[in-house]
Design a protein around this motif. Sequence first.
Motif, mmCIF file in Angstrom:
data_model
loop_
_atom_site.group_PDB
_atom_site.id
_atom_site.type_symbol
_atom_site.label_atom_id
_atom_site.label_comp_id
_atom_site.label_asym_id
_atom_site.label_seq_id
_atom_site.Cartn_x
_atom_site.Cartn_y
_atom_site.Cartn_z
ATOM 1 N N LYS A 36 0.819 -1.058 -0.043
ATOM 2 C CA LYS A 36 -0.058 0.066 0.192
ATOM 3 C C LYS A 36 0.943 1.383 0.059
ATOM 4 O O LYS A 36 1.888 1.252 0.760
ATOM 5 N N ALA A 37 0.377 2.243 -0.998
ATOM 6 C CA ALA A 37 0.987 3.530 -0.995
ATOM 7 C C ALA A 37 -0.018 4.570 -0.888
ATOM 8 O O ALA A 37 -1.101 4.318 -1.069
ATOM 9 N N VAL A 38 0.430 5.871 -0.791
ATOM 10 C CA VAL A 38 -0.399 6.827 -0.859
ATOM 11 C C VAL A 38 0.114 8.100 -1.646
ATOM 12 O O VAL A 38 1.064 8.272 -1.565
ATOM 13 N N VAL A 39 -0.932 8.484 -2.483
ATOM 14 C CA VAL A 39 -0.600 9.686 -3.252
ATOM 15 C C VAL A 39 -1.731 10.732 -2.921
ATOM 16 O O VAL A 39 -2.843 10.727 -2.927
ATOM 17 N N ASN A 40 -1.296 11.986 -2.632
ATOM 18 C CA ASN A 40 -2.059 13.203 -2.548
ATOM 19 C C ASN A 40 -2.233 13.846 -3.781
ATOM 20 O O ASN A 40 -1.549 13.765 -4.600
ATOM 21 N N ASN A 41 -3.686 14.289 -3.994
ATOM 22 C CA ASN A 41 -3.990 15.157 -5.137
ATOM 23 C C ASN A 41 -3.057 16.231 -5.353
ATOM 24 O O ASN A 41 -2.446 16.899 -4.394
ATOM 25 N N GLY A 42 -3.041 16.620 -6.635
ATOM 26 C CA GLY A 42 -2.287 17.995 -6.851
ATOM 27 C C GLY A 42 -3.056 18.942 -7.781
ATOM 28 O O GLY A 42 -4.074 18.323 -8.467
ATOM 29 N N ILE A 43 -2.771 20.109 -7.951
ATOM 30 C CA ILE A 43 -3.300 20.804 -8.857
ATOM 31 C C ILE A 43 -2.273 21.953 -9.776
ATOM 32 O O ILE A 43 -1.239 22.018 -9.303
ATOM 33 N N ASP A 44 -2.582 21.869 -11.109
ATOM 34 C CA ASP A 44 -1.758 22.683 -12.011
ATOM 35 C C ASP A 44 -2.089 24.420 -11.819
ATOM 36 O O ASP A 44 -2.934 24.566 -12.264
ATOM 37 N N ILE A 45 -1.084 24.949 -11.120
ATOM 38 C CA ILE A 45 -1.339 26.254 -10.898
ATOM 39 C C ILE A 45 -1.330 27.138 -12.105
ATOM 40 O O ILE A 45 -2.308 27.892 -12.443
ATOM 41 N N ASN A 46 -0.581 26.615 -13.075
ATOM 42 C CA ASN A 46 -0.524 27.301 -14.453
ATOM 43 C C ASN A 46 -1.631 27.198 -15.168
ATOM 44 O O ASN A 46 -1.874 28.040 -16.317
ATOM 45 N N GLU A 47 -2.398 26.122 -14.994
ATOM 46 C CA GLU A 47 -3.489 25.831 -15.939
ATOM 47 C C GLU A 47 -4.862 26.605 -15.341
ATOM 48 O O GLU A 47 -5.967 26.405 -16.041
#
Length: 361
Positions: free
Chosen positions: A152-163
Amino acid sequence: MHIISGNDNGGGGKHVLNICNKSNKYFENIIGCVGEGPLYFKARDMDVNFKLFSKKLKNVELVNFINENSINIVNFHGAKPFLMHLILKNKFKVPTVAVVHSDFRYDFLNNKIKQILFTPLSIMGLKSFNNYICVSNNLKYLLDTQKIQGNKAVVNNGIDINEINIKTSTVDIRRKLELKNNDFIYIMVARLHPIKNHRQVLLAFEKLSHEFNDVKLLLVGDGVLRPEIEKLILELKLENRVIMTGNVVNPIEYINASNISVLVSLSEGGAPPLVVLESGIVKKSLIYTEVGDLENILDEKSGYKVKYEDNRGIYKTMKETYLDRNNLNIKGENLYNIVVNNFSLEKFWETYFQIYKTILK
């Protein structure tokens, strides 16, 4: 490759589209859409690689495509893809991963018959994997407590500021919705589903509306609960105070035109939920329940925590934000800094890349 229902219209679909963004320089992606729907049409209209597959659970075409096209790893997203994996897993020649976007106990909360029939099948499908990527620490903890074995691993959401592209101004959005410039706007961007807690928000807002004449509630999103919510709005005599927009092309423009976001879900998958990232980018604070790992992400400097998920607790917090309106900009600025410093799309891709390398070893 990412296998997901083409009908997905929530955070899971946005998560997959973010992975498959052509700016991702860490690894190449292709979306395998199971049937048509909102996600399929978005993928078709965007500059991403995708392929349409039928909804058959025993999908030989899908197996052949994966085994014959130099695909290194396959991610399955959601209940139906999990069930497909249960049926087909012995035919794949490459590692497979379950990406867990939600608390599977509540996926069918809007339909009691489906909840009884499909929840056990979804769990069976989930247990058929050896590798799991969870989109929050809370979901990883859930898998552990439910005795689901595997890496099991965890990935946090991300957001593209430039878009982020605000094409429509606050003034124009408010004019379009027939809102006054001095109206205090609470906005709730969420699909109309029991897990999002719209009913308690409306009951709370009804109490608030008796105290303040300039408050309005904006509900952005659509779903199976729409008739029930529309009926409740009429029963509470809030038709002049609550605006339902349905799904919109660019919800962040509506967040930007509001005073504060409302996220009081009973459960959330991704950490942090996308509405938190979008609110932060336009420097809007939010009212929140401790879901999607928010207990470890936000504090009193960036948002307003709801202590109780019922309408009394939500009402108290809504009133608190109205009375604290002079400090909303400061908290919005603090939330912006949290998002920019911790949840970029670059970090999102890099985390996935490191997990993939570990699995492939």
